[in-house]
Design a protein around this motif. Sequence first.
Motif, short mmCIF file in Angstrom:
data_model
loop_
_atom_site.label_atom_id
_atom_site.label_comp_id
_atom_site.label_asym_id
_atom_site.label_seq_id
_atom_site.Cartn_x
_atom_site.Cartn_y
_atom_site.Cartn_z
N VAL A 277 -7.91 8.83 37.33
CA VAL A 277 -7.62 9.07 35.93
C VAL A 277 -8.89 8.89 35.11
CG1 VAL A 277 -5.21 8.34 36.11
CG2 VAL A 277 -6.98 6.63 35.64
N PRO A 278 -8.97 9.52 33.93
CA PRO A 278 -10.11 9.29 33.04
C PRO A 278 -9.99 7.92 32.39
CG PRO A 278 -8.56 10.82 32.04
CD PRO A 278 -8.06 10.57 33.44
N LEU A 279 -11.00 7.10 32.57
CA LEU A 279 -10.94 5.73 32.10
C LEU A 279 -10.78 5.65 30.59
CD1 LEU A 279 -11.19 2.69 32.57
CD2 LEU A 279 -13.68 2.94 32.54
N ALA A 280 -11.56 6.44 29.83
CA ALA A 280 -11.51 6.37 28.37
C ALA A 280 -10.13 6.72 27.84
CB ALA A 280 -12.57 7.28 27.77
N ALA A 281 -9.48 7.71 28.44
CA ALA A 281 -8.16 8.12 27.97
C ALA A 281 -7.13 7.02 28.20
CB ALA A 281 -7.73 9.40 28.68
N VAL A 282 -7.21 6.35 29.37
CA VAL A 282 -6.26 5.27 29.66
C VAL A 282 -6.48 4.11 28.70
CG1 VAL A 282 -5.52 3.60 31.40
CG2 VAL A 282 -6.09 5.95 32.08
N VAL A 296 -12.34 1.79 19.00
CA VAL A 296 -12.65 2.14 20.38
C VAL A 296 -13.91 2.99 20.40
CG1 VAL A 296 -11.84 3.21 22.51
CG2 VAL A 296 -10.21 2.09 20.98
N THR A 297 -14.84 2.61 21.25
CA THR A 297 -16.10 3.34 21.36
C THR A 297 -16.34 3.69 22.82
OG1 THR A 297 -17.03 2.13 19.49
CG2 THR A 297 -18.59 3.25 20.94
N VAL A 298 -16.63 4.95 23.06
CA VAL A 298 -17.01 5.43 24.39
C VAL A 298 -18.49 5.75 24.35
CG1 VAL A 298 -16.64 7.13 26.20
CG2 VAL A 298 -14.71 6.34 24.79
N THR A 299 -19.25 5.13 25.20
CA THR A 299 -20.69 5.32 25.19
C THR A 299 -21.03 6.79 25.41
OG1 THR A 299 -21.06 3.10 26.03
CG2 THR A 299 -22.85 4.66 26.32
N GLY A 300 -21.87 7.33 24.53
CA GLY A 300 -22.28 8.72 24.65
C GLY A 300 -21.44 9.65 23.83
N SER A 301 -20.36 9.13 23.21
CA SER A 301 -19.50 9.96 22.35
C SER A 301 -19.60 9.47 20.93
CB SER A 301 -18.04 9.89 22.83
OG SER A 301 -17.22 10.56 21.91
N PRO A 302 -19.77 10.35 19.93
CA PRO A 302 -19.90 9.90 18.55
C PRO A 302 -18.58 9.48 17.94
CG PRO A 302 -19.97 12.29 18.67
CD PRO A 302 -19.93 11.81 20.08
N ALA A 303 -17.46 9.78 18.59
CA ALA A 303 -16.16 9.46 18.00
C ALA A 303 -15.93 7.97 18.01
CB ALA A 303 -15.05 10.17 18.76
N ALA A 310 -9.66 10.10 22.97
CA ALA A 310 -8.74 10.74 23.92
C ALA A 310 -9.17 12.16 24.20
CB ALA A 310 -7.32 10.70 23.37
N GLU A 311 -9.68 12.86 23.17
CA GLU A 311 -10.18 14.22 23.39
C GLU A 311 -11.50 14.20 24.15
OE1 GLU A 311 -8.37 15.83 19.13
OE2 GLU A 311 -10.53 15.82 19.53
N ALA A 312 -12.37 13.24 23.83
CA ALA A 312 -13.66 13.18 24.51
C ALA A 312 -13.51 12.70 25.95
CB ALA A 312 -14.60 12.24 23.76
N ALA A 313 -12.38 12.08 26.28
CA ALA A 313 -12.20 11.51 27.61
C ALA A 313 -12.09 12.56 28.70
CB ALA A 313 -10.94 10.63 27.64
N GLU A 314 -11.89 13.81 28.34
CA GLU A 314 -11.80 14.85 29.35
C GLU A 314 -13.09 14.92 30.16
OE1 GLU A 314 -9.19 16.49 30.19
OE2 GLU A 314 -7.97 15.54 28.64
N HIS A 315 -14.22 14.56 29.53
CA HIS A 315 -15.50 14.62 30.20
C HIS A 315 -16.06 13.23 30.49
CE1 HIS A 315 -15.45 18.89 29.23
NE2 HIS A 315 -15.17 18.55 27.98
N ALA A 316 -15.22 12.20 30.34
CA ALA A 316 -15.69 10.84 30.55
C ALA A 316 -15.54 10.45 32.01
CB ALA A 316 -14.91 9.87 29.66
N GLU A 317 -15.86 9.18 32.28
CA GLU A 317 -15.84 8.65 33.64
C GLU A 317 -14.42 8.61 34.18
OE1 GLU A 317 -17.72 7.23 37.01
OE2 GLU A 317 -18.74 7.64 35.11
N GLU A 350 -17.92 1.90 28.80
CA GLU A 350 -19.24 2.35 29.27
C GLU A 350 -19.21 2.41 30.79
OE1 GLU A 350 -24.01 1.18 29.08
OE2 GLU A 350 -22.51 -0.03 28.05
N GLY A 351 -19.24 3.63 31.32
CA GLY A 351 -19.17 3.78 32.77
C GLY A 351 -17.85 3.26 33.28
N LEU A 352 -17.91 2.26 34.18
CA LEU A 352 -16.71 1.64 34.75
C LEU A 352 -16.41 0.30 34.10
CD1 LEU A 352 -17.32 2.38 38.55
CD2 LEU A 352 -15.90 3.65 36.95
N THR A 353 -16.99 0.04 32.93
CA THR A 353 -16.85 -1.24 32.26
C THR A 353 -16.13 -1.07 30.93
OG1 THR A 353 -18.92 -2.02 33.26
CG2 THR A 353 -18.10 -3.24 31.35
N VAL A 354 -15.19 -2.00 30.67
CA VAL A 354 -14.46 -2.03 29.41
C VAL A 354 -14.71 -3.39 28.77
CG1 VAL A 354 -12.21 -1.84 28.28
CG2 VAL A 354 -12.70 -0.48 30.35
N VAL A 355 -15.20 -3.40 27.54
CA VAL A 355 -15.52 -4.64 26.83
C VAL A 355 -14.63 -4.74 25.60
CG1 VAL A 355 -17.31 -6.01 25.68
CG2 VAL A 355 -17.90 -4.58 27.66
#
Length: 443
Positions: A277-282, A296-303, A310-317, A350-355
């Motif tokens: 599963v996409p980590l950011a979406a979960v 919520v911040t996903v590294t590399g995404s400005p959202a 959730a939309e950017a998570a399609e291309h996330a880890e 960030e990657g496989l890490t959630v803070v």
Amino acid sequence: MPLRWKIAALAAATACLVALAVGVLVHVWTAMDIRSRAEMDATNTVYSAMDVYRRTGTLAGGAELDPAELPTALRHPAGADRRVAYDGRVEGNLGPSVWGAQRVGGPGSPVLAVRINMSPQLHDLRRLDASMAVASLVSLAAALPLAVYGAGLVARRLRRVAETAARISGGDIDARTGPVLGHARGRDEVTDIAATVDLMADSLGRRLRIERQFTADVAHELRTPVGGLLAAADLLPPGETEDLLRARVRDLRGLVEDLLEISRLDAGAEAPVRARVPLAAVVAEAVTRTGLDTEVTVTGSPAAEAAEHAEAAEHAEHVETDPRRLERIVGNLVSNAHRHGRTPVRVTVEGLTVVVRDHGPGFPADLLLDGPRRFRTGAAERGAGHGLGLTIALGQARVLGAELRLDNAPDGGAVATLRLPPPPTDARPTHDGAEADTRRPRP
């Protein structure tokens, strides 16, 4: 220094001391014996030479009359019984000697003296000393490897006991020392320690099983009446009392469900149902389910908002994990941050890490040292609650094979860091985004 080398060094030092003590004793005893024999030879030779001189008037057995080298103690004896004296002077080939002397007549008569040279015997003594030193070194060289080997056996046995104790301390209550090396050959102190550790583990395991069973039984028995209370609350007429009662019953039901979940985690009855599963979406979905204002911040995404992520998570880890358990961990961490900390609460992927971080007083020192404990929320300033959220999060992280670390930020606030394990090397994504694993069927 490792224990085996300490034991080996102690054994070597003991062997050196024993060899030195034996060598000194043998040297002193032999030197005394050499001198005693020389004095006896000098006395006997004087008697024999005096007898020959009185009968024949000739000197025999190397006897001399008033020799110049005669010690003063024998030339002018203080007592009439003075017969022998030691002379430590070295003259040419003559080393330390023992003189024997006797006057041939009355006072003022010449002194008949013989000299017994101890050089050959003392040379033999020096050779004996050298032989003993060589023998001691050879014995030490042979004994040292045996001491290291024996110390290694003891160290390995103690290390095995220590590893078992560490596993028990880490939560593996089924760990046992088993047959410790040397157990079949008899009991010793190490075997007693191992047996005590096993006995302690058995007692601890029984107590924990009783506690877990009690928790599970209580939670299970409470489940039915709590469900009845919730159904009865639905029958009350709308109003403030009904809302308050319904909220309290829901809190009670949540507590019962948490207890049941902890009892299953403690019993090791939980197994993850993995999916890719996409980590950011979960994470975004878990934050949304809490209903709490969280950034919520996903590294590399400005959202910054959850919906945008959730939309950017399609291309996330993508990760291979149990999404339900992952949502449970993130939801508990976010709820804990809002309940015990202060806003803003931020979740970073960030990657496989959630803070998850808040800006409150931070985790208490005892929680960071000993980990979360049930029904304890730590410091009073961290607010109310039954203290099961972090316990459940840690238990679910262990089920997923993830690492959950609790820290305090340098500038204030609690920081919870969840690191998910990397996907297996043979995992291949399929067209629908799920994992194709050659080792097991898709869940």
